[in-house]
Design a protein around this motif. Structure first.
Motif, PDB file in Angstrom:
ATOM      1  N   ASN A 122       0.819  -1.211   0.000  1.00 21.15           N
ATOM      2  CA  ASN A 122       0.000   0.000   0.000  1.00 21.15           C
ATOM      3  C   ASN A 122       0.851   1.258   0.000  1.00 21.15           C
ATOM      4  O   ASN A 122       0.397   2.301  -0.452  1.00 21.15           O
ATOM      5  CB  ASN A 122      -0.918   0.019   1.217  1.00 21.15           C
ATOM      6  CG  ASN A 122      -2.166  -0.815   0.968  1.00 21.15           C
ATOM      7  OD1 ASN A 122      -2.548  -1.016  -0.171  1.00 21.15           O
ATOM      8  ND2 ASN A 122      -2.778  -1.306   2.029  1.00 21.15           N
ATOM      9  N   SER A 123       2.114   1.187   0.502  1.00 20.83           N
ATOM     10  CA  SER A 123       2.939   2.382   0.596  1.00 20.83           C
ATOM     11  C   SER A 123       3.338   2.888  -0.788  1.00 20.83           C
ATOM     12  O   SER A 123       3.729   4.039  -0.934  1.00 20.83           O
ATOM     13  CB  SER A 123       4.185   2.092   1.422  1.00 20.83           C
ATOM     14  OG  SER A 123       4.942   1.090   0.775  1.00 20.83           O
ATOM     15  N   ARG A 146       1.272   3.293  -3.185  1.00 22.69           N
ATOM     16  CA  ARG A 146       0.102   3.918  -3.814  1.00 22.69           C
ATOM     17  C   ARG A 146      -0.052   5.353  -3.384  1.00 22.69           C
ATOM     18  O   ARG A 146       0.255   5.735  -2.270  1.00 22.69           O
ATOM     19  CB  ARG A 146      -1.155   3.135  -3.440  1.00 22.69           C
ATOM     20  CG  ARG A 146      -1.086   1.760  -4.022  1.00 22.69           C
ATOM     21  CD  ARG A 146      -2.407   1.057  -3.955  1.00 22.69           C
ATOM     22  NE  ARG A 146      -2.292  -0.229  -4.639  1.00 22.69           N
ATOM     23  CZ  ARG A 146      -3.170  -1.196  -4.545  1.00 22.69           C
ATOM     24  NH1 ARG A 146      -4.225  -1.030  -3.792  1.00 22.69           N
ATOM     25  NH2 ARG A 146      -2.990  -2.318  -5.190  1.00 22.69           N
ATOM     26  N   ASN A 147      -0.582   6.127  -4.297  1.00 22.20           N
ATOM     27  CA  ASN A 147      -0.833   7.540  -4.049  1.00 22.20           C
ATOM     28  C   ASN A 147      -2.012   7.687  -3.087  1.00 22.20           C
ATOM     29  O   ASN A 147      -3.061   7.115  -3.323  1.00 22.20           O
ATOM     30  CB  ASN A 147      -1.149   8.220  -5.389  1.00 22.20           C
ATOM     31  CG  ASN A 147      -1.140   9.728  -5.278  1.00 22.20           C
ATOM     32  OD1 ASN A 147      -1.487  10.276  -4.235  1.00 22.20           O
ATOM     33  ND2 ASN A 147      -0.738  10.381  -6.336  1.00 22.20           N
ATOM     34  N   PRO A 148      -1.848   8.440  -2.010  1.00 21.23           N
ATOM     35  CA  PRO A 148      -2.967   8.624  -1.071  1.00 21.23           C
ATOM     36  C   PRO A 148      -4.216   9.201  -1.736  1.00 21.23           C
ATOM     37  O   PRO A 148      -5.326   8.996  -1.241  1.00 21.23           O
ATOM     38  CB  PRO A 148      -2.410   9.598  -0.029  1.00 21.23           C
ATOM     39  CG  PRO A 148      -0.939   9.492  -0.135  1.00 21.23           C
ATOM     40  CD  PRO A 148      -0.629   9.114  -1.554  1.00 21.23           C
ATOM     41  N   MET A 149      -4.033   9.913  -2.849  1.00 20.43           N
ATOM     42  CA  MET A 149      -5.200  10.483  -3.531  1.00 20.43           C
ATOM     43  C   MET A 149      -6.170   9.389  -3.977  1.00 20.43           C
ATOM     44  O   MET A 149      -7.368   9.593  -4.080  1.00 20.43           O
ATOM     45  CB  MET A 149      -4.763  11.293  -4.754  1.00 20.43           C
ATOM     46  CG  MET A 149      -4.374  12.716  -4.460  1.00 20.43           C
ATOM     47  SD  MET A 149      -5.745  13.657  -3.788  1.00 20.43           S
ATOM     48  CE  MET A 149      -6.652  14.009  -5.283  1.00 20.43           C
ATOM     49  N   LYS A 150      -5.623   8.202  -4.247  1.00 18.75           N
ATOM     50  CA  LYS A 150      -6.481   7.104  -4.701  1.00 18.75           C
ATOM     51  C   LYS A 150      -7.543   6.803  -3.651  1.00 18.75           C
ATOM     52  O   LYS A 150      -8.719   6.634  -3.970  1.00 18.75           O
ATOM     53  CB  LYS A 150      -5.637   5.855  -4.975  1.00 18.75           C
ATOM     54  CG  LYS A 150      -6.479   4.587  -5.192  1.00 18.75           C
ATOM     55  CD  LYS A 150      -5.672   3.351  -4.900  1.00 18.75           C
ATOM     56  CE  LYS A 150      -6.449   2.222  -4.276  1.00 18.75           C
ATOM     57  NZ  LYS A 150      -7.650   1.828  -4.956  1.00 18.75           N
ATOM     58  N   SER A 200      -8.068   4.175 -11.681  1.00 17.09           N
ATOM     59  CA  SER A 200      -7.111   4.642 -12.680  1.00 17.09           C
ATOM     60  C   SER A 200      -7.786   5.292 -13.869  1.00 17.09           C
ATOM     61  O   SER A 200      -7.188   6.093 -14.557  1.00 17.09           O
ATOM     62  CB  SER A 200      -6.237   3.474 -13.149  1.00 17.09           C
ATOM     63  OG  SER A 200      -7.071   2.474 -13.699  1.00 17.09           O
ATOM     64  N   LYS A 244     -10.179   7.340 -13.653  1.00 12.77           N
ATOM     65  CA  LYS A 244     -10.626   8.646 -13.151  1.00 12.77           C
ATOM     66  C   LYS A 244     -12.145   8.809 -13.152  1.00 12.77           C
ATOM     67  O   LYS A 244     -12.638   9.897 -12.977  1.00 12.77           O
ATOM     68  CB  LYS A 244     -10.001   9.807 -13.963  1.00 12.77           C
ATOM     69  CG  LYS A 244      -8.519   9.696 -14.209  1.00 12.77           C
ATOM     70  CD  LYS A 244      -7.714  10.004 -12.966  1.00 12.77           C
ATOM     71  CE  LYS A 244      -6.250  10.216 -13.262  1.00 12.77           C
ATOM     72  NZ  LYS A 244      -5.613   9.099 -13.956  1.00 12.77           N
TER      73      LYS A 244
END
Lengths: 127, 131
Positions: free
Chosen positions: A2-3, A5-9, A16, A18
């Motif tokens: 998980n680290s 991955r972008n927190p925005m997700k 992906s 959007k």
């Protein structure tokens, strides 16, 4: 894992592409509504076969039928617009033609709903 | 995007027409047909609100041979899209993804659509046509 991955997700939940699952969900929800509403619609039409104009108009004027007719119009044309959107995405690849078709379909479905709802209102409120 | 003429691997010319393939493309085709045919239904609703003369004109078209063919096609499209659509909704919950289940459910959708169409048109003809 998980680290990376972008927190925005997690914040937006859009994925992906959007777009998230809005299209998928609304297509399924209108589908469930249409399972019931199209059965009602066919029963209504079959019951009105052979009747005269006044009887047909009076049937649609009944609140029960008027409400379901409006629900049917919204569900059917929304479902149709979403479905046709996927068909255009699959087969049309010239950008300007694709965009034009998508917009035309959306506007046509919106117009159809407005016209249909107005017709039901005229029938149910006028008589 | 598809501007260079590169050779494509064959698809429609070589794949065997299995029922799952047929049911998938039929679901799309009937969906398009339903969208197109909904305009006739909308015409019926709008003329019902407009007045008797206009409504009778739509009714007359529905009783013409072209109208009857279109309505029959639309009814079958609705029946098929409904049966196959229920199958899609069930598959969305994860059910029915085994190959034998897919084959069986595809056939159920086709047979169900024919049964529903026969019921609807049997009733319609017994009631005296699309009068």
């Amino acid at each position: 894992m998980n680290s990376m991955r972008n927190p925005m997700k997690h914040a937006t939940g859009l994925g992906s592409a959007k777009h998230g699952v809005a299209h998928f969900m609304i297509q399924r929800i209108t589908a469930v509504a249409l399972v019931l509403l199209s059965i009602w619609f066919m029963v209504l039409v079959l019951g009105l076969l052979g009747s005269d104009y006044a009887t047909a108009r009076a049937a649609v004027a009944q609140p029960f039928n008027a409400i379901l007719m409006i629900a049917f119009l919204i569900a059917a044309f929304w479902h149709a617009q979403l479905g046709l959107q996927v068909v255009i995405e699959d087969y049309v690849h010239t950008p300007w033609i694709e965009m034009a078709l998508q917009i035309i379909i959306k506007l046509a479905c919106a117009l159809a709903v407005v016209a249909g709802v107005l017709a039901v209102l005229r029938i149910t409120l006028g008589s | 995007m598809a501007s260079t003429q590169r050779p494509l691997s064959p698809h429609l010319s070589i794949y065997h027409w299995y029922i799952n393939m047929i049911s998938s493309i039929l679901h799309r085709a009937t969906g398009i047909a339903l969208a197109a045919g909904s305009l006739l239904l909308l015409a019926g609703l709008l003329t019902l609100a407009a007045g008797e003369t206009q409504f009778e004109a739509v009714r007359a078209f529905c009783n013409s041979w072209l109208g009857l063919i279109l309505l029959f096609g639309w009814t079958w499209s609705l029946a098929y899209h409904l049966c196959n659509g229920i199958r899609h909704l069930l598959q969305d919950t994860g059910l029915g993804f085994r190959i034998d289940q897919i084959i069986r459910n595809s056939w159920l959708a086709v047979i169900g659509s024919i049964v529903l169409t026969v019921i609807v048109w049997g009733w319609a003809l017994a009631a005296g046509g699309v009068a």
